[in-house]
Design an enzyme around this catalytic site. Structure first.
Site, PDB file in Angstrom:
ATOM      1  N   GLY A 286       0.809  -1.217   0.000  1.00 39.84           N
ATOM      2  CA  GLY A 286       0.000   0.000   0.000  1.00 39.84           C
ATOM      3  C   GLY A 286       0.836   1.258   0.000  1.00 39.84           C
ATOM      4  CD  GLN A 295       4.878   4.545   2.037  1.00 39.89           C
ATOM      5  OE1 GLN A 295       4.126   5.274   1.411  1.00 39.89           O
ATOM      6  NE2 GLN A 295       4.450   3.739   2.994  1.00 39.89           N
ATOM      7  CB  CYS A 449       1.598   3.790  23.788  1.00 38.50           C
ATOM      8  SG  CYS A 449       0.744   2.912  22.474  1.00 38.50           S
TER       9      CYS A 449
END
Length: 498
Positions: A286, A295, A449
């Site tokens: 993806g 990316q 978190c």
């Protein structure tokens, strides 16, 4: 006269590009499409036949069948036939006045007529006279009408319909070989898998699990949704690879700045290992250019060398807004929205530009047997065979903070100083993982978190050790919004902590 029987016909139009194929290829694509339609219709009584490049579906349950067609790749559009009329101009005009006046009243319309088979009636004459019969009730617009009255002249009658509903398009699922989709559970990988299936590729899924049983359950539900709603005619599988030992080895041997790029390479290698075992021909991801640090063009160049199989990236030019819109369309948005990103992999700033040679040398320092063992021990899940019990969410996540819970903030110290829930104590993930067994077991614990991924993993470990521990669903941003809105459970807990 209008036929008195209720029309039970749906005209199905295959993707136009199928008509450009050779005769043999077109027939193969069409047969696969018909088989997939039969699989989608299942128990609904039906009959399908070919008619001059389109498919005619007869069924007594028109609307139920129409809903199924919306999920069959290769269907460009379809039209339920609303009435069947004798093939004369007079009968068509009478039928239009009787049945279509309310449809076009106060709207613009156009009449379009086509001949099929041995029909001899003039299409131009039909369009003119039926249009004139409706003219007192609407306004003619031959360009972009609100209602398009379509008339198909066939040998034994005239079919009239006003709806042209879109299908998913693409080509029939199964006309290509198989691929493996690297599934994270986020918006991107699910949409990428959908686009790949839309081009005829059957896809199985590989999930490199960094987040324990809760994360696996979330990803399984997304893959199951894709399989049940869209993999018509296919039976995809999900392969779960335990990546915690792989990450532990990487963190012990490599500098933090390269972790993101090397981790992606290791996931590619895992995906390729599964793909070769099942005969898949490509990996699907993806990834979208420039979306995150791993990316960038240089990092993708460094990552690509990890796989000898071609890597398909259907979303490479999409932005996040477009991807999320598509996730809503295919039905995975709400499921993916609840899947946290894996946070705190490294406190170091990740590389946004890398050289393949350096990443190759870094990866050579890893113990390759760790990854090989993880792939060899991957668990295979038959998505079509899952039951509701299999998809039940583990009892780890919660949307509330009870008043007597001891709240543990798992953010890095700098983030904790920026904001934390009043009364919470700060234990970053690595520290808590080392010392949670020394905590008292006579009280409940609530963990949260930064992005909501580490807390469920740690809560699961604490539960297995006998603690009453849960993780807040979502990250700090969601918790902070709830606190600032004054949600009762959060406010009560923070007041108690004070």
């Amino acid at each position: 006269m209008i036929h008195t029987d209720q029309p039970d016909l749906i005209i199905v139009r295959p993707a136009p590009e199928m008509q450009l194929k050779s005769w043999q290829t077109r027939r193969r694509f069409r047969n696969i499409l018909m088989n997939n339609m039969r699989a989608a219709l299942g128990e609904i009584p039906h009959e399908i036949r070919v008619d001059q490049g389109r498919l005619l579906l007869r069924t007594p349950a028109v609307e139920a069948a129409a809903e199924r067609l919306e999920h069959v790749f290769g269907v460009a559009s379809y039209s339920p036939v609303e009435m069947v009329v004798e093939p004369t101009v007079e009968a068509l005009c009478e039928a239009a006045r009787d049945r279509l006046v309310d449809v076009i009243r106060g709207r613009t319309y156009a009449v379009r007529c086509k001949r099929h088979g041995g029909a001899r009636l003039s299409t131009r004459k039909v369009e003119q006279q039926v249009g004139a019969a409706l003219n007192p009730f609407g306004t003619v617009n031959l360009g972009e009408p609100d209602v398009r009255v379509a008339i198909d002249l066939v040998e034994d009658g005239a079919w009239v319909f006003t709806q042209r509903r879109p299908g998913p398009g693409g080509v029939p699922l199964g006309v290509q070989d198989r691929a493996v989709t690297l599934m994270s559970g986020g918006f991107d990988s699910a949409v990428a898998a959908w686009y790949t299936m839309r081009r005829g590729v059957g896809t199985d899924y590989v999930f490199c699990n960094l987040g324990g049983a809760t994360h696996e359950n979330m990803v399984t539900r997304i893959a199951h949704r894709l399989a049940s709603d869209w993999a018509i005619g296919d039976r995809p599988r999900l392969f779960v690879v335990d990546f915690l030992p792989v990450v532990a080895d990487m963190r012990a041997r490599l500098p933090g700045e390269v972790w993101q790029v090397v981790l992606k390479r290791l996931m590619y290698r895992a995906g390729e290992g599964v793909a070769r075992g099942i005969g898949a021909q490509a990996l699907v991801t993806g990834e979208a250019l420039s979306q995150v640090s791993s990316q960038t063009l240089s990092n993708l160049n460094s990552i690509d060398s990890a796989s000898d199989l071609p890597v398909l990236r259907p979303l490479i030019g999409f932005d996040k807004t477009e991807i999320m819109k598509l996730a809503r369309r295919i039905g995975t948005y709400e499921l993916s929205e609840g899947v946290p990103e894996f946070c705190a992999l490294s406190l170091s700033k990740p590389l946004v530009s890398s050289r393949r040679g350096r990443i190759d040398r870094e990866e050579e320092q890893l113990d390759q047997s760790v990854l090989e063992r993880a792939v060899a021990e991957a668990r295979e899940i038959d998505l079509a065979g899952l039951t509701e019990d299999d998809l039940t969410e583990p009892d780890v996540l919660t949307d509330t903070i009870v008043a007597d819970a001891e709240v543990i903030d798992c953010q890095p110290p700098r983030r904790f100083r920026d904001w934390h829930l009043p009364g919470a104590t700060n234990h970053p993930p690595d520290e808590l993982a080392r010392r949670y067994e020394s905590l008292p077991k006579d009280r409940p614990y609530l963990l949260y978190c930064l992005r909501g991924a580490n807390a469920p993993v740690l809560a699961e470990r604490m539960q297995r050790a006998g603690f009453d521990a849960h993780a807040y669903r979502g990250g700090v941003s969601k918790l902070r919004r709830a606190f600032e809105r004054g949600d009762a459970e959060v406010a009560a807990a923070s007041d108690e902590a004070r």
